[in-house]
Design an enzyme around this catalytic site. Structure first.
Site, PDB file in Angstrom:
ATOM      1  NE  ARG A 164       2.497  -4.039 -11.736  1.00  0.00           N
ATOM      2  CZ  ARG A 164       3.314  -3.123 -12.231  1.00  0.00           C
ATOM      3  NH1 ARG A 164       3.424  -2.976 -13.546  1.00  0.00           N
ATOM      4  NH2 ARG A 164       4.024  -2.369 -11.439  1.00  0.00           N
ATOM      5  CG  HIS A 217       3.984   6.071  -8.184  1.00  0.00           C
ATOM      6  ND1 HIS A 217       3.547   7.143  -7.459  1.00  0.00           N
ATOM      7  CD2 HIS A 217       2.948   5.213  -8.238  1.00  0.00           C
ATOM      8  CE1 HIS A 217       2.288   6.926  -7.099  1.00  0.00           C
ATOM      9  NE2 HIS A 217       1.911   5.770  -7.556  1.00  0.00           N
ATOM     10  CB  THR A 218       8.388   2.461 -12.412  1.00  0.00           C
ATOM     11  OG1 THR A 218       8.111   1.480 -11.414  1.00  0.00           O
ATOM     12  CG2 THR A 218       9.742   2.161 -13.030  1.00  0.00           C
ATOM     13  CG  ASP A 272       0.600  -1.292 -10.786  1.00  0.00           C
ATOM     14  OD1 ASP A 272       1.319  -0.621 -10.038  1.00  0.00           O
ATOM     15  OD2 ASP A 272      -0.103  -2.246 -10.402  1.00  0.00           O
ATOM     16  CB  ALA A 277       1.725   3.554  -4.317  1.00  0.00           C
ATOM     17  NE  ARG A 280       1.396  -8.830  -4.720  1.00  0.00           N
ATOM     18  CZ  ARG A 280       0.280  -8.418  -4.139  1.00  0.00           C
ATOM     19  NH1 ARG A 280      -0.564  -9.285  -3.639  1.00  0.00           N
ATOM     20  NH2 ARG A 280      -0.018  -7.139  -4.073  1.00  0.00           N
ATOM     21  CB  THR A 330       1.100  -4.170  -0.506  1.00  0.00           C
ATOM     22  OG1 THR A 330       0.505  -3.208   0.365  1.00  0.00           O
ATOM     23  CG2 THR A 330       0.623  -3.931  -1.929  1.00  0.00           C
ATOM     24  N   GLY A 356       1.411   3.681 -15.394  1.00  0.00           N
ATOM     25  CA  GLY A 356       2.455   4.562 -15.930  1.00  0.00           C
ATOM     26  C   GLY A 356       2.243   6.023 -15.578  1.00  0.00           C
ATOM     27  CE  LYS A 357      -1.101   6.417 -10.410  1.00  0.00           C
ATOM     28  NZ  LYS A 357      -1.561   5.060 -10.584  1.00  0.00           N
ATOM     29  CD  GLN A 373      -2.722   2.940  -3.902  1.00  0.00           C
ATOM     30  OE1 GLN A 373      -3.065   4.044  -3.538  1.00  0.00           O
ATOM     31  NE2 GLN A 373      -1.566   2.441  -3.538  1.00  0.00           N
TER      32      GLN A 373
HETATM   33  P1  IMP Z   1      -3.417  -2.843   0.211  1.00  0.00           P
HETATM   34  O1  IMP Z   1      -3.543  -1.472  -0.382  1.00  0.00           O
HETATM   35  O2  IMP Z   1      -1.997  -3.203   0.528  1.00  0.00           O
HETATM   36  O3  IMP Z   1      -4.354  -3.064   1.343  1.00  0.00           O
HETATM   37  O4  IMP Z   1      -3.846  -3.893  -0.927  1.00  0.00           O
HETATM   38  C1  IMP Z   1      -5.203  -4.003  -1.391  1.00  0.00           C
HETATM   39  C2  IMP Z   1      -5.231  -4.310  -2.889  1.00  0.00           C
HETATM   40  O5  IMP Z   1      -4.806  -3.167  -3.626  1.00  0.00           O
HETATM   41  C3  IMP Z   1      -4.288  -5.441  -3.321  1.00  0.00           C
HETATM   42  O6  IMP Z   1      -4.903  -6.160  -4.360  1.00  0.00           O
HETATM   43  C4  IMP Z   1      -3.068  -4.714  -3.839  1.00  0.00           C
HETATM   44  O7  IMP Z   1      -2.355  -5.480  -4.778  1.00  0.00           O
HETATM   45  C5  IMP Z   1      -3.722  -3.505  -4.485  1.00  0.00           C
HETATM   46  N1  IMP Z   1      -2.819  -2.348  -4.542  1.00  0.00           N
HETATM   47  C6  IMP Z   1      -2.449  -1.542  -3.531  1.00  0.00           C
HETATM   48  N2  IMP Z   1      -1.625  -0.576  -3.974  1.00  0.00           N
HETATM   49  C7  IMP Z   1      -1.482  -0.758  -5.294  1.00  0.00           C
HETATM   50  C8  IMP Z   1      -0.770  -0.048  -6.319  1.00  0.00           C
HETATM   51  O8  IMP Z   1      -0.099   0.964  -6.101  1.00  0.00           O
HETATM   52  N3  IMP Z   1      -0.888  -0.559  -7.582  1.00  0.00           N
HETATM   53  C9  IMP Z   1      -1.647  -1.642  -7.862  1.00  0.00           C
HETATM   54  N4  IMP Z   1      -2.321  -2.331  -6.939  1.00  0.00           N
HETATM   55  C10 IMP Z   1      -2.250  -1.889  -5.664  1.00  0.00           C
END
Ligand code: IMP
Length: 506
Positions: free
Chosen positions: A372, A55-56, A26, A53, A370, A144, A28-29, A258
């Site tokens: 941040r 991406h905005t 998150d 993920a 959610r 997520t 700003g990619k 991520q």
């Molecule tokens: P999962 O990837 O859904 O298994 O989540 C595992 C952890 O990675 C959680 O804390 C999510 O909030 C975080 N997470 C997964 N994808 C992203 C993303 O694109 N940005 C920020 N956090 C992420």
């Protein structure tokens, strides 16, 4: 603005560029992917992760969010190709929904290619992911709920499915049966009502895949996934071979998802995602080797950073109170606005200050909505990411404008460890009171680390119209200069707003 400067390495323009995040995602990619696409890239690739993920991008004041489709899709109409690579996890209902939204927005995706060998996320994996999160209670990861952990675990456990299975009905039938038998056995030990509740969720077909005596309705899943297969088939191909054939010929941009601190191997384990979202993993996730990447640009957010989901966050503003609030499962932007209408970014109460900064920075999950968690820039964790051997020192600092109104800015320069003795073997012991310049990405260590801050006066003005480094307020430069020195980074660009034009190339 001369973007070409950003894409140069040792005076030569790179052919394969990778943009990734040095923190928790998150950062700003999307904005940089979008503008590198507009001026340079011919092929834009998403290589790892799934619809977890978000991406905005903001182009000409219009904001859009992509999850699996590369942010570079905005260039599709100009004939640029976009690729969802073999390292990604694809949940067909999420992907087809995303494509429907593109249709509604009249956004072309004629040149989208999807790897036949990308990991397929199935309903059973999503159910398992959600059941485990409920069972973990306070120890949850804050997933997520997109089935990411199970998709990649099944791959490593040699029982994963691939996207190509759903366009090969016989293969799919056999693999699906094997997988459902396995999950039925595992899930039998869990509360059937919890499973029924999860399977009734809209994202899991509102109960369509649920069959009481057998838990999963094989026929229903099989038929529906073949429908997805027919829809996606025209876009499915061997993208690894395609990328390799274009290597060195076309300008390829690999768009990270991520961040390094969420990486399965190098992140703040176990509070990580389950994909390999560092440079080598992303290169592999589209059929390349990291040596094929000419230039990687690591993005970090500062002086305010964020983390979504659970796990250690040493510099969190509002500490545990903020963590509990953001991860309690109920809070969202509307609720925060209703309950805390008057918070300010200079509030003396840190929880309220964090809320106000989050609101200004629009720090709400693009995928989950959610809140941040927000915190001060953490140099020990940034140094850790920059020291990873595969990362370059080339960086981009983003969302600087979020801090425009802050009277004081804290930057964490070191941690103080305040926990029990921790042995690394080899006579190395981390003891109470030790100062750390570089983070250890382990939850059992980070939970005892306290931030040591240097406090700077804020610049307290808008950055509108700033086009060069020297035109930035002196007080801001007096924060950035020491950050560059203390991390030995090579800062290549600074983002001072969401639009392409609000960028300073150094
Ligand atoms: P999962 O990837 O859904 O298994 O989540 C595992 C952890 O990675 C959680 O804390 C999510 O909030 C975080 N997470 C997964 N994808 C992203 C993303 O694109 N940005 C920020 N956090 C992420």
């Amino acid at each position: 603005m001369d973007y070409s400067k950003l894409l140069k390495k040792s005076g030569k323009t790179a052919k394969t560029v990778l943009v990734h995040c040095l923190q928790f995602g998150d950062t700003g990619k999307g904005k940089f992917v979008d503008f590198i696409t507009s001026v340079w890239a011919c092929i834009i690739v998403r290589a790892t992760g799934g619809s977890n993920a978000g991406h905005t991008t903001c182009v000409n004041g219009k904001t859009s969010t992509n999850h699996l489709v590369p942010s570079g899709i905005v260039g599709d109409a100009e004939g640029k190709a976009t690729v969802i690579g073999s390292g990604t996890a694809i949940n067909p209902p999420d992907l087809t929904n995303e494509l429907k939204i593109l249709d509604l927005n009249k956004q072309s995706y004629n040149n989208l290619r999807i790897a036949y060998n990308a990991h397929l996320t199935t309903p059973a994996e999503i159910v398992m992911d959600r059941v485990l999160e409920v069972r973990a209670g306070k120890g949850k990861i804050g997933s997520t709920g997109k089935g990411i952990a199970q998709t990649y675990s099944d791959f490593i456990g040699r029982q994963g499915l691939i996207l190509g299975d759903i366009i090969n009905p016989n293969v799919f039938n056999v693999k699906l049966k094997r997988q459902l038998d396995y999950y039925r056995q595992i899930l039998e030990g869990f509360d059937p009502e919890l499973i029924a509740q999860i399977m009734n969720q809209e994202s899991l077909g509102s109960g369509f895949y649920h069959s009481r005596p057998y838990m999963f309705d094989h026929e229903a899943i099989y038929e529906q996934y073949l429908v997805y297969g027919r829809e996606l088939k025209p876009m499915i191909s061997d993208t690894d071979a395609y990328i390799r054939s274009e290597l060195g010929k076309s300008n390829i941009l690999i768009e990270g998802s991520q961040g390094d601190l969420l990486d399965i191997e190098f992140g703040t384990y176990p509070f990580v995602t389950s994909s390999s979202c560092t440079v080598p993993g992303m290169a592999r996730g589209c059929g390349l080797d990291m040596r094929d990447v000419d230039l990687s640009l690591g993005i970090f957010k500062g002086p305010i950073m964020s983390r979504v989901g659970c796990g250690p966050f040493v510099t969190e503003i509002g500490g545990e109170e903020s963590d509990l609030w953001c991860n309690g499962g109920k809070a969202n932007r509307e609720m925060e606005e209703r309950l805390y209408p008057d918070v300010t970014v200079n509030d003396s109460n840190e929880f309220r200050q964090g809320l106000a900064i989050r609101r200004i920075g629009k720090e709400y999950g693009a995928t989950t909505t959610r809140p941040r968690r927000v915190g001060w820039l953490d140099l020990p964790s940034l140094r850790y990411s920059l020291e990873l051997r595969f990362n370059s020192k080339n960086t981009i600092m983003t969302k600087v404008d979020v801090s425009n109104e802050l009277k004081e800015i804290n930057v964490c320069t070191q941690y103080e460890y305040q926990g029990p003795d921790y042995s690394f073997g080899d006579n190395r012991v981390l003891r109470y009171g030790a100062r750390l310049n570089v983070a250890y990405p382990r939850e059992e260590i980070l939970r005892y680390c306290k931030p040591i801050y240097t406090t700077f006066p804020g610049w307290e003005c808008s950055l509108e119209g700033c086009k060069t480094y020297d035109s930035l307020p002196q007080k801001l430069r007096q924060i950035i200069d020491p950050i560059i020195i203390m991390t030995s980074m090579n800062l290549r660009a600074i983002s001072i707003g969401p639009d392409r034009e609000e960028t300073i190339i150094l």
